[in-house]
Design a protein around this motif. Structure first.
Motif, PDB file in Angstrom:
ATOM      1  N   ALA A  42     -16.584  22.820  14.082  1.00  0.00           N
ATOM      2  CA  ALA A  42     -16.189  21.413  14.042  1.00  0.00           C
ATOM      3  C   ALA A  42     -15.317  21.209  12.806  1.00  0.00           C
ATOM      4  CB  ALA A  42     -17.409  20.514  13.973  1.00  0.00           C
ATOM      5  N   THR A  43     -14.240  20.454  12.957  1.00  0.00           N
ATOM      6  CA  THR A  43     -13.334  20.159  11.851  1.00  0.00           C
ATOM      7  C   THR A  43     -13.479  18.688  11.479  1.00  0.00           C
ATOM      8  OG1 THR A  43     -11.783  21.822  12.654  1.00  0.00           O
ATOM      9  CG2 THR A  43     -10.937  20.222  11.097  1.00  0.00           C
ATOM     10  N   HIS A  44     -13.640  18.443  10.175  1.00  0.00           N
ATOM     11  CA  HIS A  44     -13.834  17.082   9.672  1.00  0.00           C
ATOM     12  C   HIS A  44     -12.740  16.747   8.671  1.00  0.00           C
ATOM     13  CE1 HIS A  44     -17.914  17.240  11.293  1.00  0.00           C
ATOM     14  NE2 HIS A  44     -18.042  18.415  10.700  1.00  0.00           N
ATOM     15  N   ASP A  45     -12.245  15.520   8.728  1.00  0.00           N
ATOM     16  CA  ASP A  45     -11.325  15.017   7.703  1.00  0.00           C
ATOM     17  C   ASP A  45     -12.150  14.333   6.623  1.00  0.00           C
ATOM     18  OD1 ASP A  45      -8.972  15.855   8.887  1.00  0.00           O
ATOM     19  OD2 ASP A  45      -8.733  14.002  10.039  1.00  0.00           O
ATOM     20  N   LYS A  46     -11.924  14.723   5.388  1.00  0.00           N
ATOM     21  CA  LYS A  46     -12.643  14.119   4.263  1.00  0.00           C
ATOM     22  C   LYS A  46     -11.623  13.559   3.280  1.00  0.00           C
ATOM     23  CE  LYS A  46     -16.755  16.947   4.502  1.00  0.00           C
ATOM     24  NZ  LYS A  46     -17.727  17.736   3.754  1.00  0.00           N
ATOM     25  N   ALA A  47     -11.910  12.394   2.751  1.00  0.00           N
ATOM     26  CA  ALA A  47     -11.016  11.755   1.784  1.00  0.00           C
ATOM     27  C   ALA A  47     -11.314  12.272   0.382  1.00  0.00           C
ATOM     28  CB  ALA A  47     -11.195  10.244   1.825  1.00  0.00           C
ATOM     29  N   PHE A  48     -10.264  12.340  -0.445  1.00  0.00           N
ATOM     30  CA  PHE A  48     -10.469  12.681  -1.842  1.00  0.00           C
ATOM     31  C   PHE A  48     -11.235  11.549  -2.520  1.00  0.00           C
ATOM     32  CE2 PHE A  48      -6.603  15.293  -1.133  1.00  0.00           C
ATOM     33  CZ  PHE A  48      -7.121  16.509  -1.532  1.00  0.00           C
ATOM     34  N   PRO A  49     -12.055  11.857  -3.520  1.00  0.00           N
ATOM     35  CA  PRO A  49     -12.789  10.794  -4.210  1.00  0.00           C
ATOM     36  C   PRO A  49     -11.845   9.821  -4.924  1.00  0.00           C
ATOM     37  CG  PRO A  49     -13.614  12.960  -4.840  1.00  0.00           C
ATOM     38  CD  PRO A  49     -12.400  13.179  -4.006  1.00  0.00           C
ATOM     39  N   GLN A  50     -12.247   8.565  -4.977  1.00  0.00           N
ATOM     40  CA  GLN A  50     -11.441   7.519  -5.608  1.00  0.00           C
ATOM     41  C   GLN A  50     -11.185   7.820  -7.089  1.00  0.00           C
ATOM     42  OE1 GLN A  50     -10.557   4.987  -3.589  1.00  0.00           O
ATOM     43  NE2 GLN A  50      -9.441   3.774  -5.061  1.00  0.00           N
ATOM     44  N   TRP A  51     -12.200   8.367  -7.780  1.00  0.00           N
ATOM     45  CA  TRP A  51     -12.045   8.637  -9.208  1.00  0.00           C
ATOM     46  C   TRP A  51     -10.962   9.681  -9.461  1.00  0.00           C
ATOM     47  CZ3 TRP A  51     -12.632  13.554 -10.935  1.00  0.00           C
ATOM     48  CH2 TRP A  51     -13.365  14.434 -10.138  1.00  0.00           C
ATOM     49  N   LEU A  52     -10.740  10.569  -8.517  1.00  0.00           N
ATOM     50  CA  LEU A  52      -9.707  11.590  -8.675  1.00  0.00           C
ATOM     51  C   LEU A  52      -8.316  10.956  -8.668  1.00  0.00           C
ATOM     52  CD1 LEU A  52      -9.389  14.661  -8.920  1.00  0.00           C
ATOM     53  CD2 LEU A  52      -9.188  14.739  -6.458  1.00  0.00           C
ATOM     54  N   GLY A  53      -8.121   9.970  -7.816  1.00  0.00           N
ATOM     55  CA  GLY A  53      -6.846   9.252  -7.783  1.00  0.00           C
ATOM     56  C   GLY A  53      -6.613   8.463  -9.057  1.00  0.00           C
ATOM     57  N   ILE A  54      -7.656   7.797  -9.545  1.00  0.00           N
ATOM     58  CA  ILE A  54      -7.529   7.017 -10.778  1.00  0.00           C
ATOM     59  C   ILE A  54      -7.234   7.938 -11.959  1.00  0.00           C
ATOM     60  CG2 ILE A  54      -8.796   5.531 -12.388  1.00  0.00           C
ATOM     61  CD1 ILE A  54     -10.249   4.405  -9.875  1.00  0.00           C
ATOM     62  N   ALA A  55      -7.902   9.080 -12.016  1.00  0.00           N
ATOM     63  CA  ALA A  55      -7.640  10.046 -13.086  1.00  0.00           C
ATOM     64  C   ALA A  55      -6.200  10.558 -13.015  1.00  0.00           C
ATOM     65  CB  ALA A  55      -8.618  11.208 -13.000  1.00  0.00           C
ATOM     66  N   GLY A  56      -5.695  10.792 -11.817  1.00  0.00           N
ATOM     67  CA  GLY A  56      -4.314  11.233 -11.649  1.00  0.00           C
ATOM     68  C   GLY A  56      -3.319  10.192 -12.137  1.00  0.00           C
ATOM     69  N   ILE A  57      -3.620   8.918 -11.866  1.00  0.00           N
ATOM     70  CA  ILE A  57      -2.747   7.841 -12.331  1.00  0.00           C
ATOM     71  C   ILE A  57      -2.731   7.775 -13.850  1.00  0.00           C
ATOM     72  CG2 ILE A  57      -2.467   5.329 -12.388  1.00  0.00           C
ATOM     73  CD1 ILE A  57      -3.571   5.312  -9.506  1.00  0.00           C
ATOM     74  N   VAL A  58      -3.912   7.824 -14.459  1.00  0.00           N
ATOM     75  CA  VAL A  58      -4.013   7.709 -15.927  1.00  0.00           C
ATOM     76  C   VAL A  58      -3.335   8.893 -16.607  1.00  0.00           C
ATOM     77  CG1 VAL A  58      -5.629   7.697 -17.862  1.00  0.00           C
ATOM     78  CG2 VAL A  58      -6.070   6.273 -15.858  1.00  0.00           C
ATOM     79  N   VAL A  59      -3.658  10.108 -16.184  1.00  0.00           N
ATOM     80  CA  VAL A  59      -3.081  11.298 -16.810  1.00  0.00           C
ATOM     81  C   VAL A  59      -1.576  11.362 -16.564  1.00  0.00           C
ATOM     82  CG1 VAL A  59      -3.074  13.831 -16.787  1.00  0.00           C
ATOM     83  CG2 VAL A  59      -5.230  12.586 -16.762  1.00  0.00           C
ATOM     84  N   GLY A  60      -1.152  11.034 -15.355  1.00  0.00           N
ATOM     85  CA  GLY A  60       0.276  11.038 -15.042  1.00  0.00           C
ATOM     86  C   GLY A  60       1.048  10.034 -15.868  1.00  0.00           C
ATOM     87  N   ALA A  61       0.487   8.839 -16.030  1.00  0.00           N
ATOM     88  CA  ALA A  61       1.155   7.816 -16.838  1.00  0.00           C
ATOM     89  C   ALA A  61       1.238   8.247 -18.296  1.00  0.00           C
ATOM     90  CB  ALA A  61       0.416   6.491 -16.715  1.00  0.00           C
ATOM     91  N   LEU A  62       0.166   8.824 -18.817  1.00  0.00           N
ATOM     92  CA  LEU A  62       0.182   9.283 -20.215  1.00  0.00           C
ATOM     93  C   LEU A  62       1.212  10.394 -20.433  1.00  0.00           C
ATOM     94  CD1 LEU A  62      -3.621   9.287 -21.104  1.00  0.00           C
ATOM     95  CD2 LEU A  62      -1.856   7.721 -21.938  1.00  0.00           C
ATOM     96  N   LEU A  63       1.300  11.320 -19.498  1.00  0.00           N
ATOM     97  CA  LEU A  63       2.285  12.403 -19.628  1.00  0.00           C
ATOM     98  C   LEU A  63       3.712  11.869 -19.533  1.00  0.00           C
ATOM     99  CD1 LEU A  63       0.710  15.320 -17.574  1.00  0.00           C
ATOM    100  CD2 LEU A  63       1.024  15.203 -20.038  1.00  0.00           C
ATOM    101  N   ALA A  64       3.953  10.962 -18.594  1.00  0.00           N
ATOM    102  CA  ALA A  64       5.300  10.413 -18.434  1.00  0.00           C
ATOM    103  C   ALA A  64       5.696   9.596 -19.660  1.00  0.00           C
ATOM    104  CB  ALA A  64       5.370   9.548 -17.178  1.00  0.00           C
ATOM    105  N   ILE A  65       4.798   8.769 -20.154  1.00  0.00           N
ATOM    106  CA  ILE A  65       5.098   7.973 -21.353  1.00  0.00           C
ATOM    107  C   ILE A  65       5.294   8.885 -22.554  1.00  0.00           C
ATOM    108  CG2 ILE A  65       4.095   6.311 -22.978  1.00  0.00           C
ATOM    109  CD1 ILE A  65       2.811   4.947 -20.513  1.00  0.00           C
ATOM    110  N   GLY A  66       4.469   9.918 -22.668  1.00  0.00           N
ATOM    111  CA  GLY A  66       4.640  10.883 -23.756  1.00  0.00           C
ATOM    112  C   GLY A  66       5.983  11.599 -23.678  1.00  0.00           C
TER     113      GLY A  66
END
Length: 72
Positions: A42-66
């Motif tokens: 059986a194949t299941h679709d699973k969503a990435f955790p919400q905290w992973l997306g928020i962490a990506g936004i924060v780290v990405g913004a910090l790297l881009a601003i840096g």
């Protein structure tokens, strides 16, 4: 080095937004029954955790601003 920080930061920012807005998912395959060489899976679709997306936004913004404010 500056352009690399900006590009990596923007990529993480976009990926984080993609996950937060519910489009990020992956598939897993489970074996339900196996008789010799025959198996039922059986194949299941699973969503990435919400905290992973928020962490990506924060780290990405910090790297881009840096990258924008880095001298050199």
């Amino acid at each position: 080095m500056r352009i690399v920080l900006i590009l990596v930061g923007l990529a993480l920012l976009v990926a984080g937004l993609w996950v937060v807005f519910g489009h990020g998912s992956y598939q897993t395959t489970d074996t339900l029954v196996q008789f010799g060489s025959a198996k039922l899976t059986a194949t299941h679709d699973k969503a990435f955790p919400q905290w992973l997306g928020i962490a990506g936004i924060v780290v990405g913004a910090l790297l881009a601003i840096g990258g924008f404010f880095k001298k050199g």
